[in-house]
Enzyme design. Structure first.
Site, PDB file in Angstrom:
ATOM      1  N   LYS A  46     -21.105  18.499 117.286  1.00  0.00           N
ATOM      2  CA  LYS A  46     -22.373  17.971 117.831  1.00  0.00           C
ATOM      3  C   LYS A  46     -23.190  19.095 118.460  1.00  0.00           C
ATOM      4  O   LYS A  46     -24.377  19.233 118.179  1.00  0.00           O
ATOM      5  CB  LYS A  46     -22.101  16.873 118.877  1.00  0.00           C
ATOM      6  CG  LYS A  46     -21.323  15.691 118.339  1.00  0.00           C
ATOM      7  CD  LYS A  46     -21.109  14.616 119.395  1.00  0.00           C
ATOM      8  CE  LYS A  46     -20.254  15.047 120.566  1.00  0.00           C
ATOM      9  NZ  LYS A  46     -18.862  15.410 120.232  1.00  0.00           N
TER      10      LYS A  46
ATOM     11  N   ARG B  78     -22.234   7.358 125.496  1.00  0.00           N
ATOM     12  CA  ARG B  78     -20.820   7.556 125.188  1.00  0.00           C
ATOM     13  C   ARG B  78     -20.066   6.236 125.235  1.00  0.00           C
ATOM     14  O   ARG B  78     -18.871   6.212 124.976  1.00  0.00           O
ATOM     15  CB  ARG B  78     -20.316   8.453 126.285  1.00  0.00           C
ATOM     16  CG  ARG B  78     -19.219   9.406 126.101  1.00  0.00           C
ATOM     17  CD  ARG B  78     -19.388  10.497 125.201  1.00  0.00           C
ATOM     18  NE  ARG B  78     -18.398  11.500 125.406  1.00  0.00           N
ATOM     19  CZ  ARG B  78     -18.677  12.783 125.425  1.00  0.00           C
ATOM     20  NH1 ARG B  78     -19.911  13.203 125.301  1.00  0.00           N
ATOM     21  NH2 ARG B  78     -17.721  13.647 125.535  1.00  0.00           N
TER      22      ARG B  78
ATOM     23  N   ARG C 156     -12.369  27.232 119.671  1.00  0.00           N
ATOM     24  CA  ARG C 156     -13.761  27.308 120.147  1.00  0.00           C
ATOM     25  C   ARG C 156     -13.907  28.329 121.282  1.00  0.00           C
ATOM     26  O   ARG C 156     -13.071  28.421 122.167  1.00  0.00           O
ATOM     27  CB  ARG C 156     -14.215  25.945 120.661  1.00  0.00           C
ATOM     28  CG  ARG C 156     -15.554  26.036 121.387  1.00  0.00           C
ATOM     29  CD  ARG C 156     -16.219  24.723 121.580  1.00  0.00           C
ATOM     30  NE  ARG C 156     -15.424  23.785 122.366  1.00  0.00           N
ATOM     31  CZ  ARG C 156     -15.774  22.520 122.522  1.00  0.00           C
ATOM     32  NH1 ARG C 156     -16.855  22.044 121.942  1.00  0.00           N
ATOM     33  NH2 ARG C 156     -15.019  21.723 123.251  1.00  0.00           N
TER      34      ARG C 156
ATOM     35  N   ARG D  93     -13.096  26.671 126.978  1.00  0.00           N
ATOM     36  CA  ARG D  93     -13.293  25.575 127.924  1.00  0.00           C
ATOM     37  C   ARG D  93     -11.965  25.064 128.464  1.00  0.00           C
ATOM     38  O   ARG D  93     -10.974  24.999 127.746  1.00  0.00           O
ATOM     39  CB  ARG D  93     -14.045  24.419 127.224  1.00  0.00           C
ATOM     40  CG  ARG D  93     -15.529  24.591 127.308  1.00  0.00           C
ATOM     41  CD  ARG D  93     -16.306  23.633 126.475  1.00  0.00           C
ATOM     42  NE  ARG D  93     -15.880  22.243 126.511  1.00  0.00           N
ATOM     43  CZ  ARG D  93     -16.548  21.256 125.910  1.00  0.00           C
ATOM     44  NH1 ARG D  93     -17.675  21.529 125.251  1.00  0.00           N
ATOM     45  NH2 ARG D  93     -16.103  20.014 125.945  1.00  0.00           N
TER      46      ARG D  93
ATOM     47  N   ARG E 223      -8.879  13.222 124.962  1.00  0.00           N
ATOM     48  CA  ARG E 223     -10.313  13.019 124.693  1.00  0.00           C
ATOM     49  C   ARG E 223     -10.501  12.215 123.410  1.00  0.00           C
ATOM     50  O   ARG E 223     -11.415  11.388 123.310  1.00  0.00           O
ATOM     51  CB  ARG E 223     -11.029  14.378 124.594  1.00  0.00           C
ATOM     52  CG  ARG E 223     -11.237  15.016 125.970  1.00  0.00           C
ATOM     53  CD  ARG E 223     -11.494  16.505 125.897  1.00  0.00           C
ATOM     54  NE  ARG E 223     -12.687  16.861 125.175  1.00  0.00           N
ATOM     55  CZ  ARG E 223     -12.879  18.068 124.614  1.00  0.00           C
ATOM     56  NH1 ARG E 223     -11.960  19.005 124.709  1.00  0.00           N
ATOM     57  NH2 ARG E 223     -13.995  18.322 123.990  1.00  0.00           N
TER      58      ARG E 223
HETATM   59  P1  AP5 Z   1     -18.858  21.906 118.853  1.00  0.00           P
HETATM   60  O1  AP5 Z   1     -20.191  21.985 118.200  1.00  0.00           O
HETATM   61  O2  AP5 Z   1     -18.670  22.571 120.159  1.00  0.00           O
HETATM   62  O3  AP5 Z   1     -18.334  20.403 118.871  1.00  0.00           O
HETATM   63  P2  AP5 Z   1     -18.799  19.176 119.780  1.00  0.00           P
HETATM   64  O4  AP5 Z   1     -18.811  17.960 118.921  1.00  0.00           O
HETATM   65  O5  AP5 Z   1     -20.057  19.499 120.532  1.00  0.00           O
HETATM   66  O6  AP5 Z   1     -17.552  19.122 120.732  1.00  0.00           O
HETATM   67  P3  AP5 Z   1     -17.425  18.902 122.294  1.00  0.00           P
HETATM   68  O7  AP5 Z   1     -15.992  19.194 122.643  1.00  0.00           O
HETATM   69  O8  AP5 Z   1     -18.483  19.655 123.070  1.00  0.00           O
HETATM   70  O9  AP5 Z   1     -17.694  17.402 122.401  1.00  0.00           O
HETATM   71  P4  AP5 Z   1     -17.249  16.493 123.489  1.00  0.00           P
HETATM   72  O10 AP5 Z   1     -17.998  15.279 123.104  1.00  0.00           O
HETATM   73  O11 AP5 Z   1     -15.805  16.317 123.676  1.00  0.00           O
HETATM   74  O12 AP5 Z   1     -17.657  17.286 124.826  1.00  0.00           O
HETATM   75  P5  AP5 Z   1     -18.937  17.229 125.771  1.00  0.00           P
HETATM   76  O13 AP5 Z   1     -19.293  18.615 126.079  1.00  0.00           O
HETATM   77  O14 AP5 Z   1     -19.978  16.298 125.245  1.00  0.00           O
HETATM   78  O15 AP5 Z   1     -17.794  22.511 117.772  1.00  0.00           O
HETATM   79  C1  AP5 Z   1     -16.419  22.664 118.119  1.00  0.00           C
HETATM   80  C2  AP5 Z   1     -15.879  23.955 117.474  1.00  0.00           C
HETATM   81  O16 AP5 Z   1     -15.884  23.805 116.039  1.00  0.00           O
HETATM   82  C3  AP5 Z   1     -16.723  25.212 117.760  1.00  0.00           C
HETATM   83  O17 AP5 Z   1     -15.874  26.308 117.922  1.00  0.00           O
HETATM   84  C4  AP5 Z   1     -17.581  25.398 116.485  1.00  0.00           C
HETATM   85  O18 AP5 Z   1     -17.878  26.782 116.246  1.00  0.00           O
HETATM   86  C5  AP5 Z   1     -16.651  24.833 115.405  1.00  0.00           C
HETATM   87  N1  AP5 Z   1     -17.383  24.196 114.311  1.00  0.00           N
HETATM   88  C6  AP5 Z   1     -18.484  23.401 114.404  1.00  0.00           C
HETATM   89  N2  AP5 Z   1     -18.854  22.967 113.183  1.00  0.00           N
HETATM   90  C7  AP5 Z   1     -17.939  23.479 112.307  1.00  0.00           C
HETATM   91  C8  AP5 Z   1     -17.765  23.390 110.882  1.00  0.00           C
HETATM   92  N3  AP5 Z   1     -18.623  22.678 110.125  1.00  0.00           N
HETATM   93  N4  AP5 Z   1     -16.706  24.038 110.337  1.00  0.00           N
HETATM   94  C9  AP5 Z   1     -15.855  24.770 111.093  1.00  0.00           C
HETATM   95  N5  AP5 Z   1     -15.976  24.903 112.433  1.00  0.00           N
HETATM   96  C10 AP5 Z   1     -16.999  24.252 113.036  1.00  0.00           C
HETATM   97  O19 AP5 Z   1     -18.315  16.518 127.040  1.00  0.00           O
HETATM   98  C11 AP5 Z   1     -17.341  17.148 127.836  1.00  0.00           C
HETATM   99  C12 AP5 Z   1     -16.947  16.209 128.967  1.00  0.00           C
HETATM  100  O20 AP5 Z   1     -18.099  15.905 129.794  1.00  0.00           O
HETATM  101  C13 AP5 Z   1     -16.423  14.833 128.532  1.00  0.00           C
HETATM  102  O21 AP5 Z   1     -15.045  14.871 128.234  1.00  0.00           O
HETATM  103  C14 AP5 Z   1     -16.733  14.000 129.779  1.00  0.00           C
HETATM  104  O22 AP5 Z   1     -15.810  14.238 130.807  1.00  0.00           O
HETATM  105  C15 AP5 Z   1     -18.066  14.551 130.229  1.00  0.00           C
HETATM  106  N6  AP5 Z   1     -19.205  13.832 129.607  1.00  0.00           N
HETATM  107  C16 AP5 Z   1     -20.140  14.341 128.760  1.00  0.00           C
HETATM  108  N7  AP5 Z   1     -21.027  13.397 128.406  1.00  0.00           N
HETATM  109  C17 AP5 Z   1     -20.658  12.261 129.057  1.00  0.00           C
HETATM  110  C18 AP5 Z   1     -21.170  10.932 129.091  1.00  0.00           C
HETATM  111  N8  AP5 Z   1     -22.246  10.570 128.378  1.00  0.00           N
HETATM  112  N9  AP5 Z   1     -20.531  10.024 129.851  1.00  0.00           N
HETATM  113  C19 AP5 Z   1     -19.468  10.363 130.582  1.00  0.00           C
HETATM  114  N10 AP5 Z   1     -18.896  11.592 130.601  1.00  0.00           N
HETATM  115  C20 AP5 Z   1     -19.500  12.531 129.837  1.00  0.00           C
END
Ligand code: AP5
Length: 217
Positions: A13, A88, A127, A160, A171
């Protein structure tokens, strides 16, 4: 355009959001990034959010929703935005709908990035994120030119805290239980588009742009 990106942790994402928001000239609003920025600056919000993030749990809705409400009221979000990581769960989606009603606006499309759990674990365990500009890299799939340094700005890369294997598994459970109901919520609204998120990053971006094309006219 007003877009939401949904998908499991590690679906890509954040990676796709950086390309899509610059291509479409709309701000990328990532709740995860906003929380991490607050954790880094040790604000009251960051200190409250950290305990949930470290466990891989969702931060409580009242904290998250207030933060998003503030962000969506900023000038740059009035003509469009790309939300990454929000909503979410269904209560967050219902509140978002009300917020947009108050702005006399609505979501155009929800893009679901589809990828399986094994790929998620592979992606998250490799990552690395830039401390300065937030650009996301992967040690195998998208490595920077020099290990440990961001090609874009020269900043230091870090892993991270929530990318440990047991936290990743938790997660994924949280995603299954709390976030997947959003898929049918938005399917019922008629605005859900699934995007195959496997394969090289550029191919996923092309598929996402193809899915968005009908909404660009
Ligand atoms: P990346 O693009 O970083 O993936 P992502 O989907 O953004 O993963 P996240 O871990 O950031 O998502 P998340 O939803 O768990 O965390 P968030 O930060 O929102 O890609 C991942 C890796 O893969 C990278 O190394 C990239 O280079 C590689 N990659 C990408 N595309 C690729 C491809 N096509 N092929 C190969 N490699 C690839 O949330 C973190 C925390 O914040 C949550 O756990 C929660 O505690 C809190 N939080 C955030 N939003 C909320 C909410 N709305 N409500 C409540 N708590 C929340």
């Amino acid at each position: 355009m007003r877009i939401v990106l949904v998908g499991p942790p590690g679906a890509g994402k954040g990676t796709q959001a950086q390309f899509l928001s610059s291509h479409l000239s709309i701000p990328k609003i990532s709740t995860g990034d906003i929380f991490r920025d607050n954790v880094k600056r040790s604000t009251a919000l960051g200190r409250r959010a950290k305990q949930y993030m470290d466990r891989g749990d969702l931060v409580p809705d009242e904290i998250t929703i207030a933060m998003v409400r503030d962000r969506l009221s900023e000038d740059d979000a009035q003509e469009g935005f790309l939300l990454d990581g929000f909503p979410r769960n269904v209560p967050q989606a219902e509140v978002l709908k009300k917020m947009l009603d108050e702005m006399d606006a609505r979501l155009d499309v929800v893009l679901e990035l589809v990828v399986d759990d094994d790929e998620v674990v592979r992606r998250l365990s490799g990552r690395r994120t830039c401390r300065v500009c937030g650009r996301v890299w992967h040690v195998l799939f998208d490595p920077p030119g020099r290990e440990g340094d961001c090609d874009d700005c020269g900043g230091e890369l870090f892993q991270r805290d929530d990318d440990r294997e047991e936290t990743i598994r938790h997660r994924l459970e949280v995603y299954q239980e709390q976030t997947t109901p959003l898929i049918s919520f938005y399917a019922d609204e008629g605005i859900l588009m699934g995007v195959d998120a496997t394969g090289p990053v550029e191919n996923v971006t092309d598929r996402a742009l193809a899915a968005l094309r009908p909404f660009m006219e």
